[in-house]
Write a protein that holds these residues in place. Structure first.
Motif: not given
Length: 337
Positions: A191-205
């Motif tokens: 389950k993924i909880i939807f919390e509105g507008d939210k960005s993780s800032g994750m980056s991937f090589e």
């Protein structure tokens, strides 16, 4: 209704799997480039080689299983779920407004979006798509919606993909949960909880390195059933205003000639090809009139193109064709301008 759709999907999937197995049955021969010097014959028998291959595959699966992170019941944006070598990261969520007048939510509803990044580290092919995700608003199931960047990828080992899943929910919904079914046959979901507008800032090589044993324009490749000639690689400029690449992207294609060297009919289609730009899965482009899609009688030939939409700044573009469903062996055509 959803249970009936789900059952129908499973039935179609099983028919496809067994149909593919039937088509792929029989003795296989590794693809090789015509004119290439024959390597010295191995002293290992074919049965021993197969047994060794199965053993190695078992080791890889065991390794992938042992590397699984603990599957949690609940995830949030910024977290990743790893299962049997497939790592799914939940990068960003938010409310979404469509700029398409023909795709709008019903009165009282709105769209939500979940951005996802996927890495395949399993040692074998994996697939992930929007159909692995479900949404519930205050406990009620919500309909999926579909846009240009929908998540849909069949990934070779070491490849990755980015995409999004969309749902239409009531505007006054309080508790919004998205479920990801990470094991279809075992009915396992997170389950993924939807919390509105939210960005993780994750980056991937990105992986700009070139794969080993790639084919170049002019190469002729001999497989068990067909002879493939790599004729051309070029950029495609569409003169159709309704068929233009996204900003920062372009259309590229390769042209192949295929000859059926077997004793039975053989089918080859652009749907059997995947493209990766710096390791990232790319969308197919089907607007060219000479797209490769053919069923050949023994001794017959055909020419055609396979096209994709790729980032303009991509350094390494590779187009894969799986010539053996059992071994997941890939022919990799390197795109070079």
């Amino acid at each position: 209704m959803m249970k009936r759709i789900r059952s129908a999907f499973l039935l179609v999937l099983l028919v496809f799997v067994f149909g593919t197995m039937a088509l792929g049955s029989g003795e296989s021969t590794e693809a090789k480039k015509v004119g290439e010097a024959e390597t010295e014959a191995s002293s290992v028998s074919s049965d021993d080689a197969k047994e060794a291959e199965v053993s190695e595959e078992s080791k890889e699966n065991t390794k992938a299983d042992s590397n699984n992170s603990e599957i949690k019941a609940e995830y949030h944006v910024g977290e990743s779920l790893s299962y049997k070598g497939l790592e799914v990261s939940f990068v960003e969520s938010g409310y979404y407004t469509s700029d398409n007048d023909f795709i709008q939510p019903k009165d009282g509803n709105q769209y939500i979006r979940l951005q996802v990044h996927v890495d395949n580290k399993s040692g074998s092919d994996k697939s992930v798509s929007v159909y692995d995700f479900y949404c519930y608003a205050d406990g009620y199931e919500c309909e999926k919606s579909y846009f240009d960047d929908d998540l849909s990828a069949s990934l070779s080992d070491g490849r990755s993909a980015d995409g999004a899943v969309y749902f239409e929910i009531p505007q006054d919904a309080k508790d919004i949960e998205i479920e990801y079914e990470y094991d279809l046959f075992a009915d396992k979901k997170a389950k993924i909880i939807f919390e509105g507008d939210k960005s993780s800032g994750m980056s991937f090589e990105t992986n700009t390195s070139q794969s080993e044993d790639t084919y170049h324009v002019g190469d002729i490749i001999e497989t068990k059933d067909v002879l493939i000639t790599y004729l051309k690689a070029a950029e495609y400029e569409s003169d159709n205003s309704f068929m233009t690449p996204k900003d920062g992207y372009r259309y590229v294609y390769i042209e192949l000639e295929v000859e059926n060297t077997s004793d039975s009919d053989q089918s080859v289609s652009y749907f059997s090809f995947n493209c990766y730009a710096d390791g990232q899965s790319c969308d197919g482009f089907y607007g060219m009139e000479d797209g490769l899609s053919t069923t050949l009688s023994p001794g017959r030939k055909a020419k055609g193109t396979i096209a994709f939409e790729v980032p303009i700044d991509a350094q390494t573009i590779e187009i894969e064709y799986e010539d053996n469903v059992w071994t997941q062996n890939k022919l990799i055509f390197l795109y070079e301008d």
